[in-house]
Scaffold this active site. Structure first.
Site: not given
Length: 183
Positions: A34, A81-83, A86
């Site tokens: 990310v 935050p986090h995979n 989006r």
């Protein structure tokens, strides 16, 4: 200036400047998919004529399902935050110190009275699986709870819950949620 934006994004994510991280922390930073996507997004905006950067960004963003078109207006201190997927429309305007969790869609409405793309203020926390659509204004210091659907204006200092979203006006709505703010 764009390098400064990358450093500000990294500070939001890790709470340290690159000068303060250890060798092993730097390896982790450089291999986080990310963060790699986000850094390439910023570099593509800084150097729009460098086709190799654009090509690398497109490949990496597809691989990790981060659909943020080059040229999208996003302020400093972005935190992803986090995979996870989006999707952000290229015409959206996003302020500084914004956190966008996986599953978020920020999109354009192509017809009707809200035709257009959202404008999101500063210090906004957007939970997982939120949908924000239309020519709407989201104020500063807004917390949008996971799973909310928003197609209406949200005032500053608010919390949005549910689908359809209920707006609760609350001073310091994002206190404890927006860490490592960029001033």
């Amino acid at each position: 200036m764009e390098k400064n934006i990358i450093q500000q994004d990294l500070y939001r994510i890790y709470g340290k400047s690159l000068k303060e991280v250890s060798f092993f922390e730097r390896i982790f930073i450089e291999t986080n998919p990310v963060v790699k996507c986000q850094k390439l997004f910023r570099k593509c905006n800084q150097y729009p004529k460098k086709k190799i950067l654009k090509f690398r960004y497109i490949l990496l963003s597809r691989k990790y399902a981060i659909d943020i078109p080059i040229g999208t207006n996003i302020g400093e201190g972005l935190y992803l935050p986090h995979n996870g997927r989006r999707t952000i429309n290229s015409e959206c305007i996003i302020g500084k110190n914004v956190t966008i969790h996986p599953g978020v869609t920020i999109g354009k409405e192509i017809r009707g009275k809200r035709q257009g793309s959202p404008k999101i203020g500063d210090n906004v926390w957007i939970g997982a699986n939120v949908i924000i659509v239309g020519n709407i204004q989201i104020g500063n210091d807004v917390l949008i709870a996971p799973g909310s659907y928003i197609n209406y204006d949200v005032p500053t200092d608010s919390v949005v819950l549910g689908n359809p979203g209920n707006v609760i006006v609350k001073k310091n709505a994002v206190e404890g949620y927006i860490k490592n703010r960029i001033d």
